[in-house]
Write an enzyme that holds these catalytic residues in place. Structure first.
Site, short mmCIF file in Angstrom:
data_model
loop_
_atom_site.label_atom_id
_atom_site.label_comp_id
_atom_site.label_asym_id
_atom_site.label_seq_id
_atom_site.Cartn_x
_atom_site.Cartn_y
_atom_site.Cartn_z
N ARG A 147 18.86 35.72 10.00
CA ARG A 147 19.43 35.14 8.31
C ARG A 147 17.64 34.88 7.99
O ARG A 147 16.38 34.83 7.83
CB ARG A 147 19.02 33.45 8.56
N TYR A 159 13.65 26.73 -0.80
CA TYR A 159 14.01 26.56 0.06
C TYR A 159 14.14 27.87 1.71
O TYR A 159 13.87 28.77 0.83
CB TYR A 159 15.59 26.15 0.24
N ASP A 211 21.38 31.95 3.27
CA ASP A 211 21.55 30.64 2.85
C ASP A 211 20.72 30.17 1.08
O ASP A 211 20.11 30.66 0.65
CB ASP A 211 20.94 29.62 3.51
N HIS A 213 21.98 28.04 -0.17
CA HIS A 213 21.61 25.91 -0.60
C HIS A 213 22.20 25.11 -1.86
O HIS A 213 21.37 25.03 -2.22
CB HIS A 213 20.44 26.05 -0.07
N GLU A 237 25.70 31.96 2.55
CA GLU A 237 25.99 30.71 2.77
C GLU A 237 25.82 29.23 2.08
O GLU A 237 25.48 29.65 0.71
CB GLU A 237 25.53 30.16 4.06
N GLU A 263 28.04 22.96 6.39
CA GLU A 263 27.22 21.64 6.94
C GLU A 263 26.73 20.62 6.61
O GLU A 263 26.42 19.37 7.18
CB GLU A 263 25.66 22.13 7.42
N ARG A 284 30.98 25.12 8.23
CA ARG A 284 29.74 24.82 8.66
C ARG A 284 29.40 23.63 9.18
O ARG A 284 28.57 23.49 9.74
CB ARG A 284 28.15 25.80 7.70
N GLU A 340 24.10 28.76 14.29
CA GLU A 340 22.39 28.41 13.61
C GLU A 340 21.36 28.04 14.85
O GLU A 340 21.73 27.47 15.79
CB GLU A 340 22.82 27.58 12.92
N TRP A 403 19.36 20.54 -3.98
CA TRP A 403 17.83 20.84 -3.07
C TRP A 403 18.89 22.20 -2.26
O TRP A 403 19.30 22.55 -2.02
CB TRP A 403 16.86 19.91 -2.86
#
Ligand code: CS2
Ligand code: MG
Length: 403
Positions: A147, A159, A211, A213, A237, A263, A284, A340, A403
């Site tokens: 990643r 992030y 990601d 995020h 992601e 996630e 995820r 991950e 975030w």
């Protein structure tokens, strides 16, 4: 066999980790992961005040009944705190059942679907060059999947990028939330350059992931997905905040870049629409935050019907107990995608001795009965809980942002 005790063990060997230990009158115990980054004590309270007292005296083999007792019986269902608490009980009971059967958990689920589990590492850097140098380390270590996350010019902290002094990226690093600043335009211009340079340096074969995020609107995510198509990512992601499941259908209609999400999900209802509509490619959700093995199995079966593969969350806020249970799940699940891997500090491995192995980008579990992880309670007591909050993100004009 009866449950005689259920205790929560909170420790902070470098980061806060919450473990549930369920003991039985046969002397067999099971461990579950109850870690929810930045909200640990909420889960501890939910377990200690609302779920654990009702477990004493129950048959630990009755996993499905206890799961539904905790879920349906709560009336106030779902949410990360509730489902992390239920997950911890579920994984601890699967650990006990497997130990009593003398089998590793993956055998209890139906046996191995693979002999090794492909993992992806986290390459990161304050700029593109630093990120690619970090990625070189993973290539040299034999990883097949990496990643990439890098800082943005003119944006202080973003992030996935360690701040000065951090050897490894840990977002929950302040008592009260640190405030980060975000600039979408700079991000959308930077990320395609990162992957263009990555493909030029590392070629086409290594799997590259990214990601977002949760920080883009659907049309911004569509633009980024399209801009990344020449670099054929393994996945993009969390491209948009996932409360709006329909947004993923919109992103999907604009790009062939594979989409991963989940996630922050804690139940099948958070992802049912987007799986059934074919809007995503990887789910995820983690065993630790989505109701444990019992519920994660349901999510994986739904996903399998729609060509969606698993890509379980495995950041350091998933404890070694949660990771081990996930690796047994990954060993079994037919529609596995990727796992991950953010390694914990060495001291965490001392507190949580485990049997699974990691080598050259792949995990392997062994046949130790249960999930193969225990906790050294005496050592854990040397690392007391220390409140740590995840950051709050704002746009440059002060608007609170994802975030
Ligand atoms: C991240 C997580 O690993 C990831 O994909 O999204 O590290 C996330 O930032 C943390 O789990 C938040 O606690
Ligand atoms: Mg993520």
């Amino acid at each position: 066999m009866r449950i005689t005790s259920a205790r929560v063990i909170v420790c902070c060997p470098g980061r806060n980790l919450v473990t549930l230990k369920i003991e039985t009158d046969d002397g067999v115990h099971g461990l579950g992961d109850a870690t929810l980054n930045g909200r640990e004590i909420a889960v501890v309270s939910y377990l200690e005040n609302h779920l654990l007292p009702a477990l004493i005296g129950r048959d630990p083999a009755a996993i499905e009944d206890i799961w539904h007792y905790a879920y349906l019986g709560a009336y106030w269902r779902r949410g990360p705190v509730t489902m992390t608490a239920i997950a911890a009980i579920d994984v601890a009971l699967w650990d006990i059942k497997a130990k009593v059967a003398g089998m590793p958990i993956y055998q209890m689920l139906g046996g191995a679907s693979r002999h090794r589990i492909m993992a992806y590492g986290h390459a990161e850097g304050e700029d593109i060059a630093a990120c690619l140098d970090s990625a070189q380390g993973f290539v040299d270590a034999g990883y097949d999947a990496i990643r990439l996350q890098c800082g943005l010019p003119g944006v202080g902290t973003t992030y996935g990028v360690p701040k000065d002094g951090q050897t490894r990226y840990e977002p929950a690093d302040a008592d009260l939330p640190a405030e980060h600043v975000w600039n979408t335009a700079r991000y959308l211009n930077q990320v395609p350059k990162l992957f263009e340079q990555a493909r030029r340096r590392f070629g086409d074969d290594v799997h590259l992931l990214h990601d977002v995020h949760h920080r883009l609107t659907p049309i911004e995510a569509a633009r980024l997905g399209r801009d990344l198509e020449p670099y054929h990512l393994f996945w993009m992601e969390d491209s948009v905040p996932a409360e709006n499941q329909a947004a993923f259908a919109m992103v999907r209609s604009h790009t062939t870049t594979p989409l991963a999400v989940g996630e922050v999900f804690n139940s099948i209802h958070d992802c049912r629409e987007m799986i059934q509509s074919g809007s995503i490619d990887y789910i995820r959700t983690s065993l630790t935050h989505a109701g444990g093995i019992t519920h994660m199995r349901r999510i994986a079966h739904l996903a399998e019907l729609h060509h969606v593969r698993t890509g379980c969350h495995g950041a350091t806020d998933i404890s070694p107990v949660g990771l081990a249970a996930t690796l047994h799940f990954d060993t079994w699940v037919p529609n596995f995608g990727i796992q991950e891997h953010m390694p914990h500090d060495d001291i965490v491995a001392a507190v949580f001795p485990s049997n699974h192995r990691f080598e050259a980008g792949y995990f392997r579990v062994d046949d130790t009965p249960g999930h193969g992880v225990d906790i050294d309670e005496r050592l854990a007591a040397d690392y007391p809980f220390k409140r740590a909050s995840l950051p709050v993100n704002r746009l440059e004009d002060g608007t609170v942002w994802d975030w």
